[in-house]
Design an enzyme around this catalytic site. Sequence first.
Site, PDB file in Angstrom:
ATOM      1  N   GLU A 333     -40.227  22.439  -6.033  1.00 26.37           N
ATOM      2  CA  GLU A 333     -41.015  22.149  -4.836  1.00 26.37           C
ATOM      3  C   GLU A 333     -40.963  23.261  -3.791  1.00 26.37           C
ATOM      4  O   GLU A 333     -40.836  22.996  -2.606  1.00 26.37           O
ATOM      5  CB  GLU A 333     -40.512  20.850  -4.177  1.00 26.37           C
ATOM      6  CG  GLU A 333     -40.657  19.635  -5.056  1.00 26.37           C
ATOM      7  CD  GLU A 333     -40.031  18.390  -4.445  1.00 26.37           C
ATOM      8  OE1 GLU A 333     -40.665  17.327  -4.564  1.00 26.37           O
ATOM      9  OE2 GLU A 333     -38.942  18.460  -3.881  1.00 26.37           O
TER      10      GLU A 333
HETATM   11  C1  TNX Z   1     -38.241  15.249  -5.845  1.00 23.86           C
HETATM   12  S1  TNX Z   1     -37.019  16.118  -8.259  1.00 23.86           S
HETATM   13  C2  TNX Z   1     -37.276  16.209  -5.577  1.00 23.86           C
HETATM   14  C3  TNX Z   1     -36.193  15.906  -4.639  1.00 23.86           C
HETATM   15  C4  TNX Z   1     -36.323  14.542  -4.047  1.00 23.86           C
HETATM   16  C5  TNX Z   1     -36.754  13.575  -5.109  1.00 23.86           C
HETATM   17  C6  TNX Z   1     -36.794  12.159  -4.659  1.00 23.86           C
HETATM   18  C7  TNX Z   1     -36.901  17.388  -7.569  1.00 23.86           C
HETATM   19  C8  TNX Z   1     -36.520  18.475  -8.402  1.00 23.86           C
HETATM   20  N1  TNX Z   1     -37.154  17.388  -6.269  1.00 23.86           N
HETATM   21  O1  TNX Z   1     -36.147  16.877  -3.625  1.00 23.86           O
HETATM   22  O2  TNX Z   1     -35.087  14.169  -3.534  1.00 23.86           O
HETATM   23  O3  TNX Z   1     -38.029  13.945  -5.572  1.00 23.86           O
HETATM   24  O4  TNX Z   1     -37.036  11.304  -5.738  1.00 23.86           O
END
Ligand code: TNX
Length: 522
Positions: A333
Site C-alpha cells: 500500500e
Molecule cells: C491492509 S494487508 C494492510 C494493513 C491493514 C490491513 C487491515 C496489508 C499488507 N496492509 O495495513 O492493517 O489491511 O486489514
Amino acid sequence: MKAKRLQAALAALVIAGSGVLVTNTAEAAAPTTLQELVPQPVQVQPRPDITFTLTAASKIQLATRDARKPAELLAKVLRPSTGYALPITDGVSGAGVVLTGGADPKTGPEGYQLDVTPEQVVIRASSPAGHFNGIATLRQLLPPKAEAKTRQPGPWTVPGASILDHPRYHHRGAMLDVSRHFFTPDQVKRYVDQIAAFKINYFHLHLSDDQGWRLEIKSWPELTRIGGSTEVGGRTGKLFYTQDQYRDIVAHAASRGITVIPEFDMPGHTNAAQASYAELNCDGKKRPLYTGTEVGFSSLCINNDITYKFVEDVIREVSAITPGLYFHIGGDEALSTPDADYVTFMNRVLPIVEKYGKTTVGWHEFIKTTKDTTVIPQFWGTTTTDANVAAAAQRGNKVLMSPANRIYLDMKYDKNTKLGLDWAGLVEVRDAYSWNPGAYLNGVTEANVRGVEAPLWTETIRTSADIEYMAFPRLPVAAELGWSPAAVHDWDRFAPRLGAQGPRWKVQGVNFYASTQVPWKR
Ligand code: TNX
C-alpha cells in the site's frame, strides 16, 4: 444402554487420510483424543489394546541432545498440571517419554513418528523441529486438563497409537501487528505459546507502521522516543520493545520451535518514523504523530541518501539480534510513493537485506520490482489472479499465502462481530477453511507455495482477549491448511476436530469465538 449400543454401531469412523478404520465402541466412546488432533497427521494407526499412563515415576528421556529444548517445553507444560517432577534425563531407561532419532525418512526434516507403548511414548525425529512437532501432538493426546497451570487429578492417559507425520508446507506462520496497538512482551509471549500448540513455526512481528515504531534502534533513538510513544486511539507511554526485550521474545519463540520474522514496513506505512526524524521527509519537516486508522498517506523520501542510511542502520541492528534468516520489508500500500520511486527504493533496499545475511520477505506488491527468485512474496490480495505473483512463481519464487478474504484474522466473522474490519469480507470459520493454498492463485501451483500465514492486524484489537477472539479458532484453521495433506481436506471431518479444542482453550483461558458452525465439545 440402548443409546450406547446405537452409538457403538454408528460410531465406526475413519481417521481422515490415514485410511485406518477406528472402531469407536461404547467403552471407547469416552474421549479418545486420537480423533481430535489439529492439524490432522498424515497417518494415525490406533492401537486400541494399549494405553500409556504418565505417572510420578515418568521421566522425559533424551536419546539425542538435539531434543533438549523440546523436552524442556514438554516438562514446562506438564509439571504444573500433573504435579510430577518429570526429570529430563540423558539416555533412555524406564517409563516415560522418549525423544530419539532414527525416524523413518518419510518424516523429512520437520516430521516425526510417535509410538505409544504401555511403558513409553517414543517420539522419533531427525531435528528439534520434528521433536517440537511431535510434542505438540502428544499434548493433544493427553486430557485437556494437562494444559492447566495448577495441579489437577489424573489419570494422565495417552491412547495407544502409531503416528507418522510431516507437514505439507515448510512455512506455517502467524503475524501480529504490534504497531496499530502495542502489546507487551508478556502478551506477545502468550500468543506465541498459543500458536506453538498448532505446529506454527514462524511468527511475523509487524514492528512499524504509521501509528508506531516498536523496536529500539540504537543509532536512531527518536524512533521509539517519539515514534513509539502512542498508538491507534491516542494512548501514550513507552510503547516499544528495547532490544533486550526483543531478544527475549525471540528466545521465547525459539524455545517453542518458532522463528521470528521482524517486519519494518517501507516505503509507505512510515509516518511514525517521519514523525521522529525531520530528515526522513523530502520537505525536511517532521510529520505529526498519527493515531487514526487510514492507510496509504505516508512515504519515505526516495531520492535522498539519508533514507538509505536509515534503512541500512535499521536492517543492520535488527539483523544482528535476529537469528532467523528472514527480514520482512513490508512494501504494501505504498500509495503515496510514485511507481518509479517504489522501484528505485526496492532496488536499493533488497541488496541491503542480502548484505546482512537475510532473505527478503515482502507483501506481494514488491515482487514486481525484482527478478530475484530467492525473495518471498506474501500474497495478501482478495483476488485469485495476480500477474506479478504468477510470473514470479513461474520464475521460481515461493509464495507465502495470506489471502485477506480467507485468512486475515482481523476480518469479522459475521456482521455482529464487535471487533475487526470487513474490507475483505466477513470470514466465518468455514470460509477460512474452504480454500486450497496450492491451487488458489492462477499460475501458482502446489510446488510454488512456501506456506500459509495468518496475519492479525490490530486497528481494533487492544487486549489479549481480543487477540484470542479473532485468532481462535481461525489460526488453527490456518495451521491445518499449512500442515495437513491436501487429501484430508474435508469440512465435515475437520469441524468436530476443531470443536474438540474447545475444552483445551477453556482450561488455558483462551477467549475463543464459539462459532455456531463448529460442534463444540463440552
Ligand atoms: C491492509 S494487508 C494492510 C494493513 C491493514 C490491513 C487491515 C496489508 C499488507 N496492509 O495495513 O492493517 O489491511 O486489514
